[in-house]
Design a protein around this motif. Structure first.
Motif, PDB file in Angstrom:
ATOM      1  N   PRO A  38       0.831  -1.210   0.000  1.00  0.00           N
ATOM      2  CA  PRO A  38       0.000   0.000   0.000  1.00  0.00           C
ATOM      3  C   PRO A  38       0.864   1.258   0.000  1.00  0.00           C
ATOM      4  O   PRO A  38       1.971   1.260   0.529  1.00  0.00           O
ATOM      5  N   PRO A  39       0.353   2.338  -0.580  1.00  0.00           N
ATOM      6  CA  PRO A  39       1.125   3.596  -0.604  1.00  0.00           C
ATOM      7  C   PRO A  39       1.230   4.205   0.780  1.00  0.00           C
ATOM      8  O   PRO A  39       0.492   3.857   1.699  1.00  0.00           O
ATOM      9  N   GLY A  40       2.177   5.134   0.914  1.00  0.00           N
ATOM     10  CA  GLY A  40       2.368   5.802   2.193  1.00  0.00           C
ATOM     11  C   GLY A  40       3.083   7.115   2.003  1.00  0.00           C
ATOM     12  O   GLY A  40       3.195   7.633   0.873  1.00  0.00           O
ATOM     13  N   PRO A  41       3.613   7.690   3.067  1.00  0.00           N
ATOM     14  CA  PRO A  41       4.245   9.012   2.995  1.00  0.00           C
ATOM     15  C   PRO A  41       5.563   8.984   2.222  1.00  0.00           C
ATOM     16  O   PRO A  41       6.192   7.929   2.036  1.00  0.00           O
ATOM     17  N   PHE A  42       5.999  10.161   1.786  1.00  0.00           N
ATOM     18  CA  PHE A  42       7.291  10.322   1.111  1.00  0.00           C
ATOM     19  C   PHE A  42       8.415   9.841   2.025  1.00  0.00           C
ATOM     20  O   PHE A  42       8.383  10.046   3.224  1.00  0.00           O
ATOM     21  N   ARG A  43       9.411   9.191   1.429  1.00  0.00           N
ATOM     22  CA  ARG A  43      10.541   8.711   2.218  1.00  0.00           C
ATOM     23  C   ARG A  43      11.842   9.283   1.671  1.00  0.00           C
ATOM     24  O   ARG A  43      11.982   9.518   0.467  1.00  0.00           O
ATOM     25  N   LEU A  44      12.788   9.483   2.556  1.00  0.00           N
ATOM     26  CA  LEU A  44      14.096   9.997   2.178  1.00  0.00           C
ATOM     27  C   LEU A  44      15.007   8.860   1.709  1.00  0.00           C
ATOM     28  O   LEU A  44      14.836   7.717   2.137  1.00  0.00           O
ATOM     29  N   PRO A  45      15.958   9.153   0.845  1.00  0.00           N
ATOM     30  CA  PRO A  45      16.914   8.116   0.429  1.00  0.00           C
ATOM     31  C   PRO A  45      17.669   7.571   1.645  1.00  0.00           C
ATOM     32  O   PRO A  45      17.933   8.283   2.609  1.00  0.00           O
ATOM     33  N   LEU A  46      17.981   6.306   1.605  1.00  0.00           N
ATOM     34  CA  LEU A  46      18.781   5.594   2.611  1.00  0.00           C
ATOM     35  C   LEU A  46      18.061   5.402   3.942  1.00  0.00           C
ATOM     36  O   LEU A  46      18.019   4.300   4.479  1.00  0.00           O
ATOM     37  N   ILE A  47      17.485   6.476   4.510  1.00  0.00           N
ATOM     38  CA  ILE A  47      16.910   6.341   5.851  1.00  0.00           C
ATOM     39  C   ILE A  47      15.393   6.149   5.832  1.00  0.00           C
ATOM     40  O   ILE A  47      14.797   5.811   6.857  1.00  0.00           O
TER      41      ILE A  47
END
Length: 538
Positions: A38-47
């Motif tokens: 399922p989709p979710g919030p934006f995530r940062l690279p690596l972390i």
């Protein structure tokens, strides 16, 4: 007893612990990012979403209005599906063929090797039989046929009363350590049929090891996201294993002592270890025919689980209870009146009173709900399955956000308020709410749920019958904001304790209205809250 051999160097982890859980190791990073979740919030690279996770369950709950009751976050590059509603959690976790597995943790799997209750996992094949076997023993010991168990618990409660009187002595004090020692003794009574003095060095060391183990355990997830940390000398995971090793050795010594006191064929049916060994002895002539879980090594891991799962949860629940009761004296007076209406001039409350004191049970239930003691439970699916149009791969991480389920405004009226009456019907009987699930769902739910309820009931009712708890400073109430980690526990506080030594003087027979009680007896009207009405006959 066979020595538990460690097959690895703590400070030089094998490369197999550096694999990512919950995904095919042959997949490329880009392929893993295209997992059908399922989709979710934006995530940062690596972390990924780790920065938000510093606020844990509150961060996850803040995402519900935008992303719905199910969404995906990323811990590093590991996809984690978060379930936030009771209805969906029940649907998923009660599927007997889907969520029989805890969240994947290779480094823990290697340590436990399928032993114990928490360590047993789906591939080892015997975890269901072991769970049924252990559950039957607990049910036997806590059943009505084993009065000796309740007698020993009452003895421990009487010791706790003396301990509280000694510590209080007219001064405010922190009750937590006394509750921890008592909770640990409850498990000693269950497992080997004996208790330890609160000042006993062995007993204190066990409780300290449990605390240190739980503190270190919260860093296991970090090691899965950043496996290179396992190469750091003295890392928290290595410390965890060191604490567990020490606990294993100490429990092993107690089992050795137990065998000396209660040899095979002796009186070994009054406690868990005795019943476990009695079953083991059935196969002593041909051990090869014994079930895989019937051995002394596995018994020690089961005992570890009892202590790790039982001591802090029981003591923290009670610590929360006395905090809320001290902050809400009218509720405490109502609880005392309820207890007196049933137990009267008896010296103690017994397990036979369990069904006669619905308000006491409601107090416990509301405390578990409002505090969300265990806010998040991690699981993984044992096979691929379809969910809301998404094809969830086998071994995907799932987090069940019980904090949000306990605070959902669409389910609970004034969810942040402490209202025990929400668990009573209009006649004062206990009313079950399907949305109340503090012990989890499905086959991996808390094995000691029934036992824990009885222990907490006995402790709470007997202490309230004997003492009145009040805050140290009425102008500066202790906070109900928790310290968070694996559990949400109260910040340290102190209470004043008053011994209820005044004799009941009224000749009238009274009982409170609005509560379903099954007996009436003399009560001191001065002890009743102004919001509890009396029905009296002179």
């Amino acid at each position: 007893m066979e020595t538990f051999e460690r097959s690895r160097n703590r400070n030089n982890m094998d490369e197999k612990y550096l694999k990512r859980p919950g995904m095919n190791q042959k997949e490329t990073r880009s392929q893993r990012r295209r997992l059908f979740v399922p989709p979710g919030p934006f995530r940062l690279p690596l972390i990924g979403n780790l920065l938000g996770l510093k606020d844990g369950e509150k961060y996850l709950s803040s995402l519900v209005p935008r992303y719905g009751d199910v969404f995906t976050i990323y811990m590093g590059d590991i996809p984690v599906v978060v379930v936030n509603s009771t209805k969906t959690a029940k649907e998923l976790m009660e599927d007997p063929n889907l969520f029989n597995e805890r969240a994947p943790a290779p480094v823990l799997n290697d340590y436990f090797k399928g032993r114990g209750l928490a360590g047993a996992h789906h591939p080892n094949g015997f975890w269901k039989d072991q769970r049924k076997f252990v559950s039957n023993i607990i049910r036997t010991l806590s059943g009505s046929g084993y009065k000796s168990f309740e007698v020993k618990l009452q003895e421990e409660i009487n010791y706790l009363k003396k301990n509280i009187r000694q510590k209080a002595d007219g001064r405010p004090f922190d009750i937590l350590q006394s509750l921890q020692m008592t909770a640990a003794n409850f498990i000693w009574v269950l497992t080997i049929g004996e208790r330890f003095h609160h000042n006993d060095g062995f007993h204190q060391n066990v409780v300290k090891l449990l605390y240190d183990s739980l503190q270190s355990m919260k860093y296991v997830t970090a090691s899965l996201i950043f496996p290179s940390m396992l190469r750091i000398p003295g890392n928290s995971v290595s410390k965890l294993f060191s604490y567990l090793d020490q606990l294993y050795v100490m429990l092993g010594q107690k089992i050795k002592d137990y065998r000396g006191i209660k040899p095979s064929g002796g009186q070994t049916s009054e406690d868990f270890v005795g019943l476990f060994m009695k079953e083991m002895d059935k196969y002593k002539d041909d051990p090869s025919k014994a079930p895989a879980y019937l051995n002394e090594d596995n018994l020690l891991f089961v005992l570890q689980d009892f202590f790790l799962a039982g001591v802090d949860t029981t003591s923290s629940t009670l610590y929360w209870l006395f905090l809320y009761l001290a902050r809400n004296p009218s509720i405490q007076r109502k609880a005392f009146a309820h207890i007196q209406s049933v137990s009267g001039h008896r010296n103690s409350v017994a397990l036979e009173d369990y069904g006669k004191l619905p308000f006491i049970n409601a107090l416990v239930m509301e405390t578990l709900r409002v505090t969300a003691l265990v806010p998040i439970i991690a699981r993984s699916n044992i096979h691929e399955f379809e969910f809301r149009g998404h094809k969830i791969p086998q071994g995907t991480w799932f987090l069940f956000n019980f904090y949000n389920m306990a605070k959902d405004e669409s389910t609970w009226h004034e969810p942040t308020s402490f209202i025990p009456e929400r668990f009573l019907d209009t006649e004062g009987n206990l009313a079950w709410n399907e949305n109340f699930r503090p012990f989890g769902f499905g086959r991996r739910n808390c094995l000691g749920e029934s036992m824990a309820k009885k222990e907490i009931f006995l402790l709470l009712a007997n202490l309230l019958k004997e003492f009145e708890f009040s805050v140290e400073d009425e102008s500066n109430l202790p906070t109900v904001e928790p310290n968070t980690g694996l559990m949400r526990v109260p910040q340290a506080y102190r209470v004043r304790v008053r011994d209820r030594s005044a004799k009941l003087t009224t000749n009238g027979h009274c009982k409170p209205s609005g509560l379903n009680v099954q007996s009436t007896l003399p009560l001191d009207i001065g002890l009743w809250s102004s919001d509890v009405k009396l029905t009296c006959k002179n």
